[in-house]
Design a protein around this motif. Structure first.
Motif, short mmCIF file in Angstrom:
data_model
loop_
_atom_site.label_atom_id
_atom_site.label_comp_id
_atom_site.label_asym_id
_atom_site.label_seq_id
_atom_site.Cartn_x
_atom_site.Cartn_y
_atom_site.Cartn_z
N LEU A 245 34.40 -32.86 36.75
CA LEU A 245 34.59 -31.76 35.80
C LEU A 245 34.50 -30.41 36.52
N THR A 246 33.49 -30.24 37.34
CA THR A 246 33.29 -28.94 37.97
C THR A 246 34.30 -28.65 39.06
N ALA A 247 34.99 -29.68 39.54
CA ALA A 247 36.03 -29.48 40.55
C ALA A 247 37.36 -29.08 39.93
N SER A 248 37.47 -29.16 38.61
CA SER A 248 38.73 -28.80 37.95
C SER A 248 38.89 -27.29 37.90
N ASP A 249 40.10 -26.85 37.53
CA ASP A 249 40.39 -25.42 37.53
C ASP A 249 40.30 -24.80 36.15
N ARG A 250 39.67 -25.50 35.19
CA ARG A 250 39.55 -24.94 33.84
C ARG A 250 38.67 -23.69 33.84
N GLY A 251 39.07 -22.71 33.06
CA GLY A 251 38.30 -21.48 33.00
C GLY A 251 36.93 -21.62 32.37
N TYR A 252 36.75 -22.65 31.53
CA TYR A 252 35.46 -22.82 30.86
C TYR A 252 34.43 -23.54 31.71
N VAL A 253 34.83 -24.13 32.82
CA VAL A 253 33.93 -24.98 33.60
C VAL A 253 32.64 -24.26 34.02
N PRO A 254 32.69 -22.99 34.47
CA PRO A 254 31.43 -22.36 34.90
C PRO A 254 30.39 -22.25 33.80
N TRP A 255 30.80 -22.40 32.55
CA TRP A 255 29.88 -22.21 31.44
C TRP A 255 29.49 -23.52 30.76
N LEU A 256 29.90 -24.64 31.36
CA LEU A 256 29.47 -25.94 30.85
C LEU A 256 28.04 -26.24 31.31
N SER A 257 27.29 -26.89 30.44
CA SER A 257 25.98 -27.41 30.82
C SER A 257 26.10 -28.90 31.11
N TYR A 258 25.36 -29.36 32.10
CA TYR A 258 25.34 -30.77 32.45
C TYR A 258 24.30 -31.50 31.59
N GLY A 259 24.65 -32.70 31.14
CA GLY A 259 23.68 -33.51 30.41
C GLY A 259 23.79 -34.97 30.80
N ASP A 260 22.67 -35.68 30.75
CA ASP A 260 22.70 -37.11 31.00
C ASP A 260 21.62 -37.81 30.18
N TYR A 261 21.59 -39.14 30.28
CA TYR A 261 20.61 -39.94 29.57
C TYR A 261 19.41 -40.30 30.44
N GLY A 262 19.25 -39.58 31.54
CA GLY A 262 18.08 -39.76 32.37
C GLY A 262 18.00 -41.12 33.02
N ILE A 263 16.82 -41.72 32.98
CA ILE A 263 16.54 -42.94 33.74
C ILE A 263 16.45 -44.16 32.84
N GLN A 264 17.24 -44.14 31.75
CA GLN A 264 17.40 -45.31 30.90
C GLN A 264 18.88 -45.46 30.55
N PRO A 265 19.33 -46.69 30.27
CA PRO A 265 20.71 -46.87 29.83
C PRO A 265 20.96 -46.08 28.54
N ALA A 266 22.18 -45.60 28.38
CA ALA A 266 22.51 -44.79 27.21
C ALA A 266 22.27 -45.53 25.90
N ARG A 267 22.45 -46.86 25.92
CA ARG A 267 22.31 -47.60 24.66
C ARG A 267 20.88 -47.64 24.16
N MET A 268 19.91 -47.28 24.99
CA MET A 268 18.52 -47.40 24.59
C MET A 268 18.17 -46.52 23.40
N ILE A 269 18.84 -45.38 23.23
CA ILE A 269 18.50 -44.54 22.09
C ILE A 269 18.96 -45.16 20.78
N GLY A 270 19.82 -46.17 20.85
CA GLY A 270 20.28 -46.85 19.65
C GLY A 270 19.51 -48.12 19.34
#
Length: 370
Positions: A245-270
């Protein structure tokens, strides 16, 4: 490093969205469960790291529970998340809740009122009453609202219209946050970055978003067999998507925030909360490097437990990518576990999750702020 992180975070408020208005947002949006281990990890972050982190807290689903129990659980967990956030904002969501639980959450969010740092979350495809309740809570509290858009596969342009319709119902004084949630991103989704860009291309022009974050979960499903040969590295596919994402040339990229599910599989919240009785005889020690999640097997019981667990911690300390015992409270615990210092012993599943989250969140913020 502290000054650098603060300056980087503040600089995010000086960009422009495609709509022309200023955007601001955190460096990092971790998707966390409303569980004690996650709250304890957030509290153990250093002040500079914590200031750059804005969690998306997730209530677990509780289907078929009596309403009085749902009210008690939801109130307890929402108030706990609000307390741990204190004066720093975050979001609270229940993405897998049924309609009864959603109605209870709407009432609890309303009761929290203007003093809560938690922002309500809604999104396309959710029941209309839940959307209405979230938008009304946002209007009355002045906190704004998160719009969580799921992207589990290919982007569907029709979703942009449903988001547009939802935004049309937002009071003009209410600020909106875009939470683009890719869910699980592993090697079987090589086009995840491309699809995320397609989604962002469609969603970013819809409104002057206050925050726009791309969320994904790269942590693997772990089995005991995977850990029989010592430490095991698993690629951080979610971080690789972020690089795309950050390597793309979109003008909005500098203002994106990164997010992840940390150190558990994403399905764990469900997953529905466990009964608390029993549990597996083994667990996982986790360490995050630039390219990998490093996994080590821990024993929850048995006469070899202490020796095996201290050996796993020592192996992590010996990694070339180990950042030193003072890097965070997570690394300090690993050192003490490895060397037999202190009275805390070698931990249990909740401790291993807390330690993993502390070191992971700290590493992510420093990687983003570098």
């Amino acid at each position: 490093m502290t000054t650098q992180l603060i300056l980087k975070s503040e600089a995010r408020g000086h960009g422009l969205s495609q709509g022309g208005a200023a955007m601001s947002g955190p460096l990092y949006v971790p998707v966390l469960p409303t569980r004690p281990h996650a709250a304890a990890a957030y509290e153990q972050l250093s002040p500079a790291i914590q200031a750059a982190v804005m969690p998306l807290w997730n209530l677990p689903p509780r289907s078929g529970r009596p309403e009085e129990l749902l009210i008690a659980y939801t109130r307890r967990e929402a108030h706990a998340a609000s307390k741990v956030q204190r004066h720093l904002p975050g979001w609270l969501d229940a993405p897998f809740a049924d309609e009864t639980q959603l109605a209870v959450l709407a009432d609890v969010m309303s009761d929290l009122g203007e003093l809560s740092p938690l922002r309500p979350v809604t999104g396309p495809g959710r029941p209309e009453f839940q959307q209405t309740a979230a938008l009304e809570t946002a209007r009355r509290s002045g906190s704004g609202v998160g719009i969580r858009v799921t992207l589990a596969g290919e982007w569907d342009d029709d979703v942009a219209q449903t988001v547009r319709d939802l935004l049309a119902r937002v009071d003009p004084v209410v600020e909106t946050d875009l939470l683009l949630d890719l869910g699980t991103v592993r090697a079987d989704r090589p086009d995840a970055g491309k699809e995320a860009l397609r989604a962002l291309d469609a969603l970013m022009p819809l409104t002057p978003w206050r925050t726009a974050a791309a969320l994904s979960g790269g942590f693997p499903e772990v089995t005991a067999d995977m850990l029989e040969q010592g430490l095991r590295p698993e690629p951080r596919a979610d971080w690789h998507v972020w690089r795309e994402l950050t390597a793309s040339d979109r003008g909005y990229v500098p203002w994106l925030s990164y997010g992840d599910y940390g150190i558990q599989p994403a399905r764990m919240i469900g997953r529905e909360p466990a009964s608390g009785r029993g549990g597996p005889a083994w667990g996982v020690l986790r360490y995050t490097t630039e390219e990998s999640f490093v996994l080590g097997k821990m024993l929850a019981r048995g006469e070899d437990r202490t020796a095996v667990n201290r050996a796993a911690a020592r192996q992590i300390l010996e990694l070339p990518d180990f950042r030193g015992a003072t890097a965070s409270a997570g690394e300090s615990w690993l050192r003490d576990c490895a060397r037999g210092h202190g009275s805390a012993g070698t931990g249990n599943a909740a401790v291993w999750l807390r330690v993993g989250n502390v070191q992971h969140m700290t590493h992510v913020v420093r990687s983003l702020g570098a």
